[in-house]
Design an enzyme around this catalytic site. Sequence first.
Site, PDB file in Angstrom:
ATOM      1  CD  GLU A   1      -3.494   0.604   0.436  1.00  0.00           C
ATOM      2  OE1 GLU A   1      -2.970   1.212  -0.357  1.00  0.00           O
ATOM      3  OE2 GLU A   1      -4.129   0.342   0.681  1.00  0.00           O
ATOM      4  CG  ASP A   2      -1.205   4.672  -1.987  1.00  0.00           C
ATOM      5  OD1 ASP A   2      -2.025   4.188  -1.347  1.00  0.00           O
ATOM      6  OD2 ASP A   2      -1.474   5.090  -3.044  1.00  0.00           O
ATOM      7  CG  ASP A  17      -6.179   8.951   5.268  1.00  0.00           C
ATOM      8  OD1 ASP A  17      -6.180   9.675   6.003  1.00  0.00           O
ATOM      9  OD2 ASP A  17      -8.159   9.975   4.724  1.00  0.00           O
ATOM     10  CG  PHE A  23      -4.105  15.349   0.366  1.00  0.00           C
ATOM     11  CD1 PHE A  23      -5.302  14.292   0.956  1.00  0.00           C
ATOM     12  CD2 PHE A  23      -4.206  15.381  -0.677  1.00  0.00           C
ATOM     13  CE1 PHE A  23      -5.912  13.543   0.015  1.00  0.00           C
ATOM     14  CE2 PHE A  23      -4.161  14.587  -2.004  1.00  0.00           C
ATOM     15  CZ  PHE A  23      -5.265  13.195  -1.464  1.00  0.00           C
ATOM     16  NE  ARG A  26      -1.684   8.688 -10.177  1.00  0.00           N
ATOM     17  CZ  ARG A  26      -2.981   8.389  -9.218  1.00  0.00           C
ATOM     18  NH1 ARG A  26      -1.983   7.492  -7.819  1.00  0.00           N
ATOM     19  NH2 ARG A  26      -4.706   7.924  -9.396  1.00  0.00           N
TER      20      ARG A  26
HETATM   21  P1  IMP Z   1      -8.347   4.699   4.003  1.00  0.00           P
HETATM   22  O1  IMP Z   1      -9.162   6.047   3.885  1.00  0.00           O
HETATM   23  O2  IMP Z   1      -7.600   4.018   4.493  1.00  0.00           O
HETATM   24  O3  IMP Z   1      -9.203   3.565   2.880  1.00  0.00           O
HETATM   25  O4  IMP Z   1      -7.456   5.249   2.201  1.00  0.00           O
HETATM   26  C1  IMP Z   1      -8.206   5.490   0.859  1.00  0.00           C
HETATM   27  C2  IMP Z   1      -7.335   5.586  -0.255  1.00  0.00           C
HETATM   28  O5  IMP Z   1      -7.275   7.206   0.152  1.00  0.00           O
HETATM   29  C3  IMP Z   1      -5.856   5.789  -0.432  1.00  0.00           C
HETATM   30  O6  IMP Z   1      -5.445   4.093  -0.720  1.00  0.00           O
HETATM   31  C4  IMP Z   1      -5.063   6.536  -1.454  1.00  0.00           C
HETATM   32  O7  IMP Z   1      -5.301   6.501  -2.717  1.00  0.00           O
HETATM   33  C5  IMP Z   1      -6.107   8.061  -1.180  1.00  0.00           C
HETATM   34  N1  IMP Z   1      -5.763   8.512  -0.082  1.00  0.00           N
HETATM   35  C6  IMP Z   1      -5.474   8.889   1.727  1.00  0.00           C
HETATM   36  N2  IMP Z   1      -5.718   9.680   2.364  1.00  0.00           N
HETATM   37  C7  IMP Z   1      -4.375  10.111   1.153  1.00  0.00           C
HETATM   38  C8  IMP Z   1      -3.334  11.396   0.728  1.00  0.00           C
HETATM   39  O8  IMP Z   1      -2.868  11.644   1.841  1.00  0.00           O
HETATM   40  N3  IMP Z   1      -2.968  11.858  -0.144  1.00  0.00           N
HETATM   41  C9  IMP Z   1      -3.174  10.838  -1.411  1.00  0.00           C
HETATM   42  N4  IMP Z   1      -4.276   9.642  -0.937  1.00  0.00           N
HETATM   43  C10 IMP Z   1      -4.701  10.016  -0.109  1.00  0.00           C
END
Ligand code: IMP
Length: 180
Positions: free
Chosen positions: A100-101, A104, A153, A166
């Site tokens: 995972e990158d 969040d 962010f 990206r």
């Molecule tokens: P989750 O909230 O953990 O389900 O994350 C969902 C998705 O939101 C991640 O896989 C990213 O694609 C995107 N995301 C969450 N925070 C960031 C950020 O700070 N920058 C870019 N994408 C984000």
Amino acid sequence: MPDQDCQLKVLITREEIKNTVAKLANEIKEDYRGKHPLLIGVLKGSFVFMADLIRQLDLPVEIDFIRLCSYGADMKSSGKVKVVQRLKTPVKGRDVLVIEDIVDTGLTLSFLLNYLRRKKPASLKVCALTDKPSRRKAPVSIEYLGFTLPDKFIVGYGLDLDQKFRNLPDICVFEDDESS
Ligand code: IMP
């Protein structure tokens, strides 16, 4: 959501990323020695990290990708996730490592781990480059973690804002991001 026209500021330099990717690769190499892990990258954000990471793994790795999306009235917090691009590789009996990158809220990863568990892998672990634990809504464990970040962010190194940024080699934040 930050304003895209704000100035970008480097939060994590390419050098720091490089060192951290090397450290994660060493940990993974130790733990998977003698195994043939299946690395599953979560599209689109993880593709840059995945590309750098696998080149530091002298293991017989196999890779695949999955693409997920959130849906529902409140896209960000609905917690409803669906698979929009499926895996091509069978997971049953494999040592699976999810790449995972960013984690969040954890809702996407939590969905993915449940989805993969139902396919009966031999083992299932997570490697995430970044984590924003203050935003967590679903508990998830991350076995290999690069950076713990504040609630800002971030873009770059595969991460986007509206499909842009990206390609930045560093991880950046927006100067006037007041989300924290
Ligand atoms: P989750 O909230 O953990 O389900 O994350 C969902 C998705 O939101 C991640 O896989 C990213 O694609 C995107 N995301 C969450 N925070 C960031 C950020 O700070 N920058 C870019 N994408 C984000």
